[in-house]
Design an enzyme around this catalytic site. Sequence first.
Site, short mmCIF file in Angstrom:
data_model
loop_
_atom_site.label_atom_id
_atom_site.label_comp_id
_atom_site.label_asym_id
_atom_site.label_seq_id
_atom_site.Cartn_x
_atom_site.Cartn_y
_atom_site.Cartn_z
CE LYS A 173 19.33 -1.21 3.35
NZ LYS A 173 18.20 -1.37 4.26
CD GLU A 247 31.21 -12.81 4.93
OE1 GLU A 247 30.74 -13.95 4.92
OE2 GLU A 247 32.51 -12.39 5.04
CB CYS A 281 24.43 -17.16 6.65
SG CYS A 281 25.64 -16.83 7.99
CD GLU A 380 20.17 -18.67 2.40
OE1 GLU A 380 19.75 -17.82 1.88
OE2 GLU A 380 21.16 -18.74 3.30
P1 NAD Z 1 18.64 -9.43 1.76
O1 NAD Z 1 19.51 -9.74 0.69
O2 NAD Z 1 17.16 -9.36 1.14
O3 NAD Z 1 18.93 -7.97 2.40
C1 NAD Z 1 20.12 -7.61 3.00
C2 NAD Z 1 20.40 -6.16 3.07
O4 NAD Z 1 20.43 -5.76 1.71
C3 NAD Z 1 19.07 -5.62 3.70
O5 NAD Z 1 19.59 -4.50 4.47
C4 NAD Z 1 18.48 -5.01 2.56
O6 NAD Z 1 17.56 -4.01 2.79
C5 NAD Z 1 19.44 -4.32 1.58
N1 NAD Z 1 19.11 -4.60 0.21
C6 NAD Z 1 18.31 -5.11 -0.42
N2 NAD Z 1 18.40 -4.62 -1.84
C7 NAD Z 1 19.24 -4.05 -2.09
C8 NAD Z 1 19.88 -3.15 -3.13
N3 NAD Z 1 19.56 -3.46 -4.39
N4 NAD Z 1 21.17 -2.46 -2.95
C9 NAD Z 1 21.48 -2.48 -1.62
N5 NAD Z 1 21.17 -3.12 -0.46
C10 NAD Z 1 19.94 -3.84 -0.75
O7 NAD Z 1 18.98 -10.53 2.81
P2 NAD Z 1 17.94 -10.72 4.14
O8 NAD Z 1 16.55 -11.35 3.83
O9 NAD Z 1 17.90 -9.44 5.11
O10 NAD Z 1 18.72 -11.78 5.16
C11 NAD Z 1 18.98 -13.08 4.70
C12 NAD Z 1 19.91 -13.46 3.95
O11 NAD Z 1 21.26 -12.89 4.34
C13 NAD Z 1 20.14 -15.06 3.72
O12 NAD Z 1 20.50 -15.33 2.42
C14 NAD Z 1 21.45 -15.22 4.41
O13 NAD Z 1 22.16 -16.47 4.14
C15 NAD Z 1 22.37 -14.04 4.03
N6 NAD Z 1 23.26 -14.14 5.44
C16 NAD Z 1 24.42 -14.18 5.12
C17 NAD Z 1 25.46 -14.33 6.14
C18 NAD Z 1 27.13 -14.39 5.95
O14 NAD Z 1 27.77 -14.02 6.82
N7 NAD Z 1 27.30 -14.86 4.83
C19 NAD Z 1 25.01 -13.94 7.51
C20 NAD Z 1 23.54 -13.66 7.62
C21 NAD Z 1 22.77 -13.81 6.47
#
Ligand code: NAD
Length: 491
Positions: A173, A247, A281, A380
Amino acid sequence: MRKMWIDGAGVDSVSDTGQVIEVIDPATEEVLDTVPAGTPQDVERAVAAARVAFPTWQQITAVERANLLHQAAARMREHFDELVRLLTLEEGKPVPENEEEMDWSLNTLDYYAELGRHIRGSVVPSPDVGQLSLVLKEPYGVVGCIVPWNYPILLLMWKIAPALAAGNTVVVKPSSVTPLTTLRMVELAFDHLPPGVVNVVTGRGGAVGDALVVHPDVSVIAFTGSTGVGQRIARATAGRMKKLHLELGGKDPFVVADDAPLDAAVEAIAYAALINAGQVCTSTERVYVPRAMLGQFAETLAQRVSRLRLGPGIEPTTDVGPMAGESYRAKVEAHVADAVDRGARVLVGGRRPPGLARGFFYEPTVLTGVDHSMRIMREETFGPTIPIMGYDTFDEAIALANDTEYGLGACLYTHDARKVHRFYEQVQAGTIWINDPLTDNYAGPFGGMKMSGLGRELGLEGIEEFWQTKHVHWDIEGGIKDWWYPYREHV
Ligand code: NAD
């Protein structure tokens, strides 16, 4: 409108709701394309295809699986420029950063193609002679991969390359913000795999993500995203005994030691804090500088940052692109406003660029006079901000670095080996970078401590996450043992 990718073909949503998701170019705010707003029924179809494909994919030889994955990487190389261009338009960061993302991604695929054909398990010493103790590594089955928008191809590849190399099938997804490059890449580079091995369902997190997470036939959830959504996934799966690989977010510190060369440390921090407009991240989100150096350091950094060129990622002159969306920029603005309200000083930036009327741009921003009561030092921010704080002793710098609920990465600039040693021993973070911030290495594990996640990607650890372990104990002769029933004959 793009189609989803299920069972080896492009398909529309099975639900026929007619609902679509618009994908916006963050540099122009114009609609680039649309994708189907998938439903739980689409997830059902994709998981069923992945479940049916699993025995075939598991049973083909490891060499053949490796060859198929190498072919996928080669096809990505053939279509490199097209994929980089699309990624730049939908995600926003400059072309060189997307070339790097694509390069890392296909190299990760090649790396895991090889690793997958080298390991099947091990043989450990048996408790008795004439026996074999085999430790077997086996795939789980269907892996659900949920990824964010900031590195949509790279973070996806860190999941699907090891998951597939380990013999699993996947349902992906992508983020609703950046589904286009994923769909194009899969149809260009993965359509030679048996149908159902790789599936992509587009849609909202609350609909498609939720359905994937709780589906009984999905054994592993490999998720990269915010800590809030990661917690939600952990709660939703608590009773289901799924393997979770999370992650999550970060608030990475960068400590400059008193011996650090000023110019190099300034350049390192500008890069670590502003690459992808600070939407990494492991972005540097907090900087700690010896108090005696603070004034000169902050001024030099502000001058350096003010020379960076803001613009659409697709323009060759651009250093820093737009943010991914309005809500992400609004969060940065709220953090800067909170800091200023509490006494921080903006040395450069702190506003939308007056010359760029369209697009989600925000000027790279340097702040001083910050402390840990401010949101910009605790939450963050995920944007192009560099708050700098002074410290008196190296112990204090380490305590400040650790004063966070997160533990993803941490950077240090120094040539003092004693300080290096203290830093990596005492700072609680999954990755420690000394004098070389944010560099990736496929061969080494990546992941977070504390609230930054569970599990590791990349390296040997990254493929281990997608295997379950079986211990086979085999007595080859199979004679009657003297410790079996009845006990009284032994006394
Ligand atoms: P997000 O958590 O909003 O979304 C991530 C994914 O989860 C998207 O595909 C989203 O559609 C999906 N999602 C949302 N609600 C969900 C649910 N209820 N059930 C299952 N999936 C769901 O994050 P974002 O805004 O897309 O990305 C930014 C975040 O990602 C920041 O917090 C960043 O630190 C983190 N990030 C972490 C890493 C790492 O390796 N630790 C790497 C990149 C980004």
